[in-house]
Design a protein around this motif. Sequence first.
Motif, PDB file in Angstrom:
ATOM      1  N   LEU A  34       0.829  -1.200   0.000  1.00 27.26           N
ATOM      2  CA  LEU A  34       0.000   0.000   0.000  1.00 27.26           C
ATOM      3  C   LEU A  34       0.869   1.258   0.000  1.00 27.26           C
ATOM      4  CD1 LEU A  34      -2.948   0.724  -0.083  1.00 27.26           C
ATOM      5  CD2 LEU A  34      -3.034   0.580   2.418  1.00 27.26           C
ATOM      6  N   ARG A  35       1.962   1.245   0.762  1.00 26.06           N
ATOM      7  CA  ARG A  35       2.878   2.396   0.758  1.00 26.06           C
ATOM      8  C   ARG A  35       3.496   2.587  -0.633  1.00 26.06           C
ATOM      9  NH1 ARG A  35       5.026   0.033   5.703  1.00 26.06           N
ATOM     10  NH2 ARG A  35       4.090   1.037   7.525  1.00 26.06           N
ATOM     11  N   ALA A  36       3.866   1.491  -1.279  1.00 23.91           N
ATOM     12  CA  ALA A  36       4.452   1.581  -2.614  1.00 23.91           C
ATOM     13  C   ALA A  36       3.449   2.150  -3.615  1.00 23.91           C
ATOM     14  CB  ALA A  36       4.945   0.206  -3.066  1.00 23.91           C
ATOM     15  N   LEU A  37       2.196   1.713  -3.500  1.00 22.77           N
ATOM     16  CA  LEU A  37       1.157   2.233  -4.392  1.00 22.77           C
ATOM     17  C   LEU A  37       0.982   3.732  -4.201  1.00 22.77           C
ATOM     18  CD1 LEU A  37      -1.177   1.637  -6.412  1.00 22.77           C
ATOM     19  CD2 LEU A  37      -2.662   1.384  -4.402  1.00 22.77           C
ATOM     20  N   ILE A  38       0.961   4.196  -2.961  1.00 20.36           N
ATOM     21  CA  ILE A  38       0.805   5.621  -2.668  1.00 20.36           C
ATOM     22  C   ILE A  38       1.967   6.417  -3.260  1.00 20.36           C
ATOM     23  CG2 ILE A  38       0.838   7.312  -0.791  1.00 20.36           C
ATOM     24  CD1 ILE A  38      -0.749   5.220   0.872  1.00 20.36           C
ATOM     25  N   ALA A  98      -2.253  10.216  -7.113  1.00 24.08           N
ATOM     26  CA  ALA A  98      -3.696  10.471  -7.056  1.00 24.08           C
ATOM     27  C   ALA A  98      -4.366   9.541  -6.049  1.00 24.08           C
ATOM     28  CB  ALA A  98      -4.317  10.295  -8.436  1.00 24.08           C
ATOM     29  N   ILE A  99      -3.896   8.299  -5.963  1.00 21.98           N
ATOM     30  CA  ILE A  99      -4.445   7.374  -4.969  1.00 21.98           C
ATOM     31  C   ILE A  99      -4.019   7.806  -3.576  1.00 21.98           C
ATOM     32  CG2 ILE A  99      -4.346   4.999  -4.107  1.00 21.98           C
ATOM     33  CD1 ILE A  99      -4.361   4.058  -6.995  1.00 21.98           C
ATOM     34  N   GLY A 100      -2.774   8.260  -3.438  1.00 21.85           N
ATOM     35  CA  GLY A 100      -2.326   8.785  -2.147  1.00 21.85           C
ATOM     36  C   GLY A 100      -3.182   9.954  -1.690  1.00 21.85           C
ATOM     37  N   THR A 101      -3.511  10.849  -2.625  1.00 24.98           N
ATOM     38  CA  THR A 101      -4.369  11.988  -2.295  1.00 24.98           C
ATOM     39  C   THR A 101      -5.757  11.516  -1.863  1.00 24.98           C
ATOM     40  OG1 THR A 101      -3.194  13.442  -3.837  1.00 24.98           O
ATOM     41  CG2 THR A 101      -5.431  14.087  -3.227  1.00 24.98           C
ATOM     42  N   ALA A 102      -6.303  10.513  -2.561  1.00 26.31           N
ATOM     43  CA  ALA A 102      -7.628   9.992  -2.209  1.00 26.31           C
ATOM     44  C   ALA A 102      -7.631   9.395  -0.806  1.00 26.31           C
ATOM     45  CB  ALA A 102      -8.064   8.947  -3.232  1.00 26.31           C
ATOM     46  N   LEU A 103      -6.595   8.628  -0.470  1.00 22.32           N
ATOM     47  CA  LEU A 103      -6.546   8.007   0.860  1.00 22.32           C
ATOM     48  C   LEU A 103      -6.320   9.063   1.947  1.00 22.32           C
ATOM     49  CD1 LEU A 103      -4.549   4.737   0.086  1.00 22.32           C
ATOM     50  CD2 LEU A 103      -7.031   5.058   0.271  1.00 22.32           C
ATOM     51  N   TRP A 104      -5.542  10.088   1.638  1.00 20.60           N
ATOM     52  CA  TRP A 104      -5.345  11.190   2.586  1.00 20.60           C
ATOM     53  C   TRP A 104      -6.666  11.911   2.815  1.00 20.60           C
ATOM     54  CZ3 TRP A 104      -3.358  13.132   6.547  1.00 20.60           C
ATOM     55  CH2 TRP A 104      -3.138  14.497   6.752  1.00 20.60           C
ATOM     56  N   LEU A 140      -8.904  12.402   6.267  1.00 20.95           N
ATOM     57  CA  LEU A 140      -9.367  13.699   6.750  1.00 20.95           C
ATOM     58  C   LEU A 140     -10.878  13.708   6.960  1.00 20.95           C
ATOM     59  CD1 LEU A 140      -7.184  16.079   4.556  1.00 20.95           C
ATOM     60  CD2 LEU A 140      -6.913  15.587   6.995  1.00 20.95           C
ATOM     61  N   VAL A 141     -11.624  13.022   6.085  1.00 19.24           N
ATOM     62  CA  VAL A 141     -13.073  12.923   6.287  1.00 19.24           C
ATOM     63  C   VAL A 141     -13.366  12.139   7.560  1.00 19.24           C
ATOM     64  CG1 VAL A 141     -15.223  11.999   5.347  1.00 19.24           C
ATOM     65  CG2 VAL A 141     -13.634  13.193   3.841  1.00 19.24           C
ATOM     66  N   ASP A 142     -12.616  11.066   7.807  1.00 13.00           N
ATOM     67  CA  ASP A 142     -12.765  10.328   9.073  1.00 13.00           C
ATOM     68  C   ASP A 142     -12.570  11.268  10.263  1.00 13.00           C
ATOM     69  OD1 ASP A 142     -13.486   7.814   8.250  1.00 13.00           O
ATOM     70  OD2 ASP A 142     -11.498   6.922   8.491  1.00 13.00           O
ATOM     71  N   ALA A 143     -11.547  12.116  10.194  1.00 10.99           N
ATOM     72  CA  ALA A 143     -11.284  13.052  11.290  1.00 10.99           C
ATOM     73  C   ALA A 143     -12.447  14.020  11.473  1.00 10.99           C
ATOM     74  CB  ALA A 143      -9.985  13.822  11.030  1.00 10.99           C
ATOM     75  N   SER A 144     -13.050  14.467  10.366  1.00  7.56           N
ATOM     76  CA  SER A 144     -14.214  15.349  10.438  1.00  7.56           C
ATOM     77  C   SER A 144     -15.383  14.642  11.130  1.00  7.56           C
ATOM     78  CB  SER A 144     -14.614  15.795   9.027  1.00  7.56           C
ATOM     79  OG  SER A 144     -15.754  16.622   9.060  1.00  7.56           O
ATOM     80  N   ILE A 145     -15.563  13.359  10.795  1.00  5.85           N
ATOM     81  CA  ILE A 145     -16.638  12.582  11.427  1.00  5.85           C
ATOM     82  C   ILE A 145     -16.371  12.435  12.921  1.00  5.85           C
ATOM     83  CG2 ILE A 145     -17.703  10.293  11.529  1.00  5.85           C
ATOM     84  CD1 ILE A 145     -17.279  10.131   8.463  1.00  5.85           C
ATOM     85  N   PHE A 146     -15.134  12.177  13.294  1.00  4.86           N
ATOM     86  CA  PHE A 146     -14.808  12.058  14.724  1.00  4.86           C
ATOM     87  C   PHE A 146     -15.155  13.347  15.476  1.00  4.86           C
ATOM     88  CE2 PHE A 146     -11.250   8.881  13.552  1.00  4.86           C
ATOM     89  CZ  PHE A 146     -12.136   7.823  13.615  1.00  4.86           C
ATOM     90  N   ARG A 147     -14.846  14.504  14.862  1.00  8.89           N
ATOM     91  CA  ARG A 147     -15.159  15.776  15.521  1.00  8.89           C
ATOM     92  C   ARG A 147     -16.664  15.908  15.736  1.00  8.89           C
ATOM     93  NH1 ARG A 147     -10.839  17.416  12.137  1.00  8.89           N
ATOM     94  NH2 ARG A 147     -12.195  18.097  10.437  1.00  8.89           N
ATOM     95  N   GLU A 148     -17.440  15.506  14.737  1.00  9.91           N
ATOM     96  CA  GLU A 148     -18.892  15.595  14.868  1.00  9.91           C
ATOM     97  C   GLU A 148     -19.396  14.671  15.968  1.00  9.91           C
ATOM     98  OE1 GLU A 148     -22.465  17.455  13.809  1.00  9.91           O
ATOM     99  OE2 GLU A 148     -20.456  17.854  13.021  1.00  9.91           O
TER     100      GLU A 148
END
Length: 242
Positions: A116-120, A125-131, A135-143
Motif C-alpha cells: 500500500l505504501r508503494a502504491l501511494i 492520485a491514490i495517495g491523495t484519495a486516501l489522505w 481527513l473525512v474520518d477526522a471530520s466525522i470524529f469531531r462531529e
Amino acid sequence: MHATPHPLQPLLSKVRRIARISAEDEASLLALPHRVNHVGASRYIIREGDIPRECCLLVDGYAARSKLAADGGRQIVSFHIAGDILDLQHLFLERADHSVQAMTEATLVWLPMAGLRALIAERPAIGTALWRDALVDASIFREWVLNVGRRDAKTRIAHMLCEFIVRSEVAGLGTVDRMRLPFTQEQIGDATGLTAVHVNRMLRELTDEGLIERSPGVLRVRDWAGFKRAAAFNAAYLHAAA
C-alpha cells in the motif's frame, strides 16, 4: 452468468467518489496483493495494543471502532461500512490505540502495508484519495465528539442514524425508505453514551412522532426532512465523500 466482483471493488468505488484517478491508477489499485477472510459477528478485527502488518478493508458487513475505559465501559467512536479501510493510520502509526470489532458477519480484505505504501508513492492520485479519506474520518470524529458532548439523548441517536443512512446511501447499501439497521440498542448506547433502556425510550419517541418505523434489523424513515430536523443534522461534515 455474473462475474464475481473483484475483492477490492468496494475500495475502488470509494476512491472514485473521493478523487479523480486514471485508468492506470485503477489498475494499479486492483493489482494490490491481498488476502480475503470472513469473520463472525462480535469478532475482534484489531485489538488495542496490536502491531499490525496489514491494513484491513471492510468489503461486506459492518464494524465498529471503540475504546475501553478503565472500568471496562466501552465507547464506540465510529461505525464502518463496506469500502472503509479500518486502520489506514497504521501505515504511519505502529501500534493500535483502539479496537475494531465486527458488528455483523463480515468479509475482510487484508492489504500488506508495504504494498500500500508503494502504491501511494507510485500513484500520487491514490495517495491523495486516501489522505482525503483519512481527513473525512477526522471530520466525522469531531462531529461525534459534539454529538456525545452537547446534544440531548434523542438528538444524539437521530443524528447518529442520519449519518449512517447518508453514508450507506452513498455506498449503495440502502435508501432512506429501507435501510439495514445492524446495531443493537446496546451498541447505539455505547456510541451515544446512553443506556440501552434510554435508547429504547428515545427510539420509541422518534417512532411515535412519525419520523421512523422499525422492524427487526430494518429502519425506514417516514419523514426524512423531519428526522433531519430532529437530529440537527447537516451533512456538510461528510464532505460528500463518506
